[in-house]
Design an enzyme around this catalytic site. Structure first.
Site, PDB file in Angstrom:
ATOM      1  N   ASP A   1      -0.274   9.494   2.525  1.00  0.00           N
ATOM      2  CA  ASP A   1      -0.527   9.977   1.162  1.00  0.00           C
ATOM      3  C   ASP A   1      -0.010   8.988   0.122  1.00  0.00           C
ATOM      4  OD1 ASP A   1      -1.470  11.718  -0.710  1.00  0.00           O
ATOM      5  OD2 ASP A   1       0.165  13.165  -0.526  1.00  0.00           O
TER       6      ASP A   1
ATOM      7  N   TRP B   1      -0.056   5.125  -6.135  1.00  0.00           N
ATOM      8  CA  TRP B   1       0.447   3.753  -5.988  1.00  0.00           C
ATOM      9  C   TRP B   1      -0.392   2.811  -6.865  1.00  0.00           C
ATOM     10  CZ3 TRP B   1      -1.568  -0.894  -4.365  1.00  0.00           C
ATOM     11  CH2 TRP B   1      -0.661  -1.889  -3.972  1.00  0.00           C
TER      12      TRP B   1
ATOM     13  N   HIS C   1      -6.514   2.506  -1.827  1.00  0.00           N
ATOM     14  CA  HIS C   1      -7.045   2.762  -0.476  1.00  0.00           C
ATOM     15  C   HIS C   1      -7.164   1.453   0.319  1.00  0.00           C
ATOM     16  CE1 HIS C   1      -7.500   6.858  -1.499  1.00  0.00           C
ATOM     17  NE2 HIS C   1      -8.570   6.731  -2.259  1.00  0.00           N
TER      18      HIS C   1
ATOM     19  N   LEU D   1      -1.345   0.878  22.729  1.00  0.00           N
ATOM     20  CA  LEU D   1      -1.219   2.007  21.802  1.00  0.00           C
ATOM     21  C   LEU D   1      -2.488   2.859  21.803  1.00  0.00           C
ATOM     22  CD1 LEU D   1       0.531   3.204  19.315  1.00  0.00           C
ATOM     23  CD2 LEU D   1      -1.112   1.973  17.902  1.00  0.00           C
TER      24      LEU D   1
HETATM   25  C1  FPP Z   1      -4.171   9.659   0.315  1.00  0.00           C
HETATM   26  O1  FPP Z   1      -4.021   9.009  -0.885  1.00  0.00           O
HETATM   27  C2  FPP Z   1      -5.014   8.955   1.187  1.00  0.00           C
HETATM   28  C3  FPP Z   1      -6.290   9.279   1.555  1.00  0.00           C
HETATM   29  C4  FPP Z   1      -7.088  10.386   1.058  1.00  0.00           C
HETATM   30  C5  FPP Z   1      -7.014   8.523   2.493  1.00  0.00           C
HETATM   31  C6  FPP Z   1      -6.228   7.735   3.458  1.00  0.00           C
HETATM   32  C7  FPP Z   1      -6.889   6.466   3.511  1.00  0.00           C
HETATM   33  C8  FPP Z   1      -6.295   5.298   3.713  1.00  0.00           C
HETATM   34  C9  FPP Z   1      -4.890   5.116   4.048  1.00  0.00           C
HETATM   35  C10 FPP Z   1      -7.065   4.067   3.529  1.00  0.00           C
HETATM   36  C11 FPP Z   1      -7.841   3.562   4.603  1.00  0.00           C
HETATM   37  C12 FPP Z   1      -7.665   4.115   5.942  1.00  0.00           C
HETATM   38  C13 FPP Z   1      -8.242   3.567   6.983  1.00  0.00           C
HETATM   39  C14 FPP Z   1      -8.100   4.160   8.312  1.00  0.00           C
HETATM   40  C15 FPP Z   1      -9.027   2.357   6.853  1.00  0.00           C
HETATM   41  P1  FPP Z   1      -4.448   9.797  -2.165  1.00  0.00           P
HETATM   42  O2  FPP Z   1      -5.744   9.216  -2.638  1.00  0.00           O
HETATM   43  O3  FPP Z   1      -4.468  11.251  -1.902  1.00  0.00           O
HETATM   44  O4  FPP Z   1      -3.298   9.407  -3.150  1.00  0.00           O
HETATM   45  P2  FPP Z   1      -2.704  10.326  -4.293  1.00  0.00           P
HETATM   46  O5  FPP Z   1      -2.152  11.556  -3.632  1.00  0.00           O
HETATM   47  O6  FPP Z   1      -1.636   9.460  -4.882  1.00  0.00           O
HETATM   48  O7  FPP Z   1      -3.820  10.621  -5.234  1.00  0.00           O
END
Ligand code: FPP
Length: 234
Positions: A14, A19, A31, A125
Site C-alpha cells: 500500500d 508516495w 505504481h 522462491l
Molecule cells: C496501493 O497503492 C497499491 C496498489 C493498488 C497496487 C499495487 C501495485 C503495485 C505495487 C505496482 C505494481 C505491481 C506489480 C506486481 C507490477 P495505492 O494506490 O492504494 O496508494 P495510496 O493508498 O497511497 O493511494
C-alpha cells in the site's frame, strides 16, 4: 538469518499513490516505482530464506479506481510479467497468479499462462501475485464449483472438510501465510486471503511500498520471531 524465518510471507503493498503525491508526481509514477520494489523484494525474500511470497497487486475492488489509473496498472502488470519471466528463468522462481483471471485481458492471460507453465517446476522462491483478487470472490467461486459438482452428483457433503476447501482455493498447495505485512500505515486486511490468514501474524509499517526494502523486510521478520505463536504452525 535462518531459524524462525517465516516460510510464507504475504504483503499488502500500500501507499504508492501517497508516495507519489508527496513528490508532486502522478499516482501512476508511484505504481511504477512500486513495481521496482516488487522485483527487489523477491530477491531479498529469497536470500533471507522465505519460501513463499504472496503480493496483493490488484484487488477486485480496484476496478472502481479512475479508468486511466486502472489501464496504467494493467499495462504495468503486462510489462512486469515479462520482467518476472526473465527473472524467474534466471533465479529458479516458481510463479503463480491468484485471483479471477477471467476478468483480465487475453493478452495478460497469455503472459500468465506462459509464466505459470514455464516456471511450474522451479524450486526457488514461490511467488504468488494476486491480480483481480478478492478473498470473498475466491470463496464465492469455490462455492459455485462445489454446488455444480454436487448438482452433477460428483461431490457429496462428506467430501467437504477444511483440507478440501484449502485445496480448492486459488492458493491450493501453498502453506498458509505465517506473516502478513501491510505498508503505509493502514491496519486493515482489505479482503485479502481471509481463509488462509486464520492464524497469521500481522505486521504494519508506516513505510510506503516504493520505499519498502530489504531492511524493512528484515525488521518485519525480526518482529515475527518475537511472537508467541499458539496456533497454526510451530
Ligand atoms: C496501493 O497503492 C497499491 C496498489 C493498488 C497496487 C499495487 C501495485 C503495485 C505495487 C505496482 C505494481 C505491481 C506489480 C506486481 C507490477 P495505492 O494506490 O492504494 O496508494 P495510496 O493508498 O497511497 O493511494
Amino acid at each position: 538469518m535462518e531459524a524462525g524465518v517465516p516460510e510464507h510471507v504475504a504483503i499488502i503493498m500500500d501507499g504508492n499513490g501517497r508516495w507519489a503525491k508527496r513528490r508532486g508526481m502522478p499516482r501512476t509514477f508511484g505504481h511504477k516505482e512500486g513495481a521496482k520494489t516488487v522485483e527487489k523484494i523477491c530477491r531479498d525474500a529469497d536470500e533471507i530464506g522465505i519460501r513463499y511470497l504472496t503480493l496483493y497487486a490488484f484487488s477486485t475492488e480496484n476496478w472502481s479506481r479512475p479508468e486511466k489509473e486502472v489501464s496504467a496498472l494493467m499495462k504495468l502488470f503486462l510489462k512486469y510479467l515479462d520482467i518476472c519471466y526473465k527473472n524467474a528463468m534466471k533465479e529458479d522462481m516458481c510463479c503463480r497468479i491468484i485471483g479471477d483471471k477471467t476478468g483480465l485481458s487475453e493478452e495478460l492471460n497469455e503472459s500468465i499462462r506462459k509464466l505459470e507453465t514455464d516456471t511450474a517446476d522451479h524450486k526457488g522462491l514461490h511467488l504468488q501475485l494476486a491480480i483481480n483478487y478478492g478473498a470473498r470472490d475466491e470463496i464465492t467461486r469455490l462455492v459455485k464449483r462445489v454446488a455444480e459438482d454436487a448438482a452433477k452428483g460428483t461431490l457429496s457433503p462428506d467430501d467437504i472438510d477444511e483440507a478440501f476447501i484449502s485445496g480448492h482455493l486459488d492458493t491450493a498447495g501453498i502453506p498458509d501465510p505465517d506473516l502478513l505485512i501491510r505498508t503505509c500505515g493502514e491496519q486493515r486486511i482489505s479482503n485479502y486471503l481471509l481463509w488462509q490468514c486464520a492464524y497469521t501474524e500481522f505486521y504494519y509499517t508506516d513505510v510506503a511500498w516504493p520505499d519498502f526494502n530489504r531492511e524493512e523486510l528484515v525488521k518485519a521478520v525480526e518482529a515475527y520471531r518475537t511472537r508467541d505463536r499458539r496456533y497454526g504452525k510451530v
